[in-house]
Design a protein around this motif. Structure first.
Motif, PDB file in Angstrom:
ATOM      1  N   LEU A  13     -10.174   6.060  -1.291  1.00 30.65           N
ATOM      2  CA  LEU A  13      -9.665   6.240  -2.656  1.00 30.65           C
ATOM      3  C   LEU A  13      -8.165   5.969  -2.710  1.00 30.65           C
ATOM      4  O   LEU A  13      -7.680   5.259  -3.601  1.00 30.65           O
ATOM      5  CB  LEU A  13      -9.973   7.657  -3.148  1.00 30.65           C
ATOM      6  CG  LEU A  13      -9.603   7.951  -4.595  1.00 30.65           C
ATOM      7  CD1 LEU A  13     -10.512   7.180  -5.553  1.00 30.65           C
ATOM      8  CD2 LEU A  13      -9.695   9.439  -4.870  1.00 30.65           C
ATOM      9  N   SER A  16      -7.437   2.279  -2.586  1.00 29.72           N
ATOM     10  CA  SER A  16      -7.957   1.397  -3.638  1.00 29.72           C
ATOM     11  C   SER A  16      -7.609   1.805  -5.065  1.00 29.72           C
ATOM     12  O   SER A  16      -7.891   1.046  -5.985  1.00 29.72           O
ATOM     13  CB  SER A  16      -9.488   1.328  -3.526  1.00 29.72           C
ATOM     14  OG  SER A  16     -10.055   2.599  -3.802  1.00 29.72           O
ATOM     15  N   THR A  17      -6.989   2.964  -5.254  1.00 31.55           N
ATOM     16  CA  THR A  17      -6.793   3.509  -6.595  1.00 31.55           C
ATOM     17  C   THR A  17      -5.381   4.066  -6.745  1.00 31.55           C
ATOM     18  O   THR A  17      -4.902   4.728  -5.832  1.00 31.55           O
ATOM     19  CB  THR A  17      -7.793   4.670  -6.832  1.00 31.55           C
ATOM     20  OG1 THR A  17      -9.097   4.200  -6.560  1.00 31.55           O
ATOM     21  CG2 THR A  17      -7.722   5.195  -8.249  1.00 31.55           C
TER      22      THR A  17
END
Length: 111
Positions: A13, A16-17
């Motif tokens: 997470l 990627s975010t």
């Protein structure tokens, strides 16, 4: 709703975010070893000024040593209406056991 993530899920997470990783331990514990992407906001500070500490963040991942204090912080954010909230199950202990990197602050000793 607070989503609970294991260390590998949290690592993915973070990679990627756009997410604000918040370590809710005290400063000394944070400096001894923390997730590289994390910033320290002790739980007491977070409780006293939650809106200032969390304002404008797209997603929040709370972290502590074992996952208990961070879950309390995540539930506080949830009660205040934040939407994308995550808790790291097992905290930095689980992160380290998964072989993920830990950063530490190194301070020069006073002469």
């Amino acid at each position: 709703m607070v989503a609970t993530l294991n260390a590998l899920e949290a690592s993915e997470l973070i990679a990627s975010t756009p997410i604000d990783v918040i370590d809710v331990r005290d400063v000394d514990a944070y400096e001894a070893g923390h997730i590289p992407a994390a910033r320290v906001v002790p739980l007491d500070v977070l409780r006293s000024d939650t809106d200032r500490e969390l304002a404008g963040k797209p997603a929040l991942l709370f972290v502590c040593k074992s996952g208990v204090r961070s879950l309390n912080a995540a539930k506080l954010a949830e009660r205040l209406g934040y939407a994308k909230i995550y808790n790291l199950d097992g905290g930095t202990d689980a992160w380290a056991r998964a072989g993920l990197p830990i950063a530490a602050e190194h301070h020069a000793a006073a002469a």
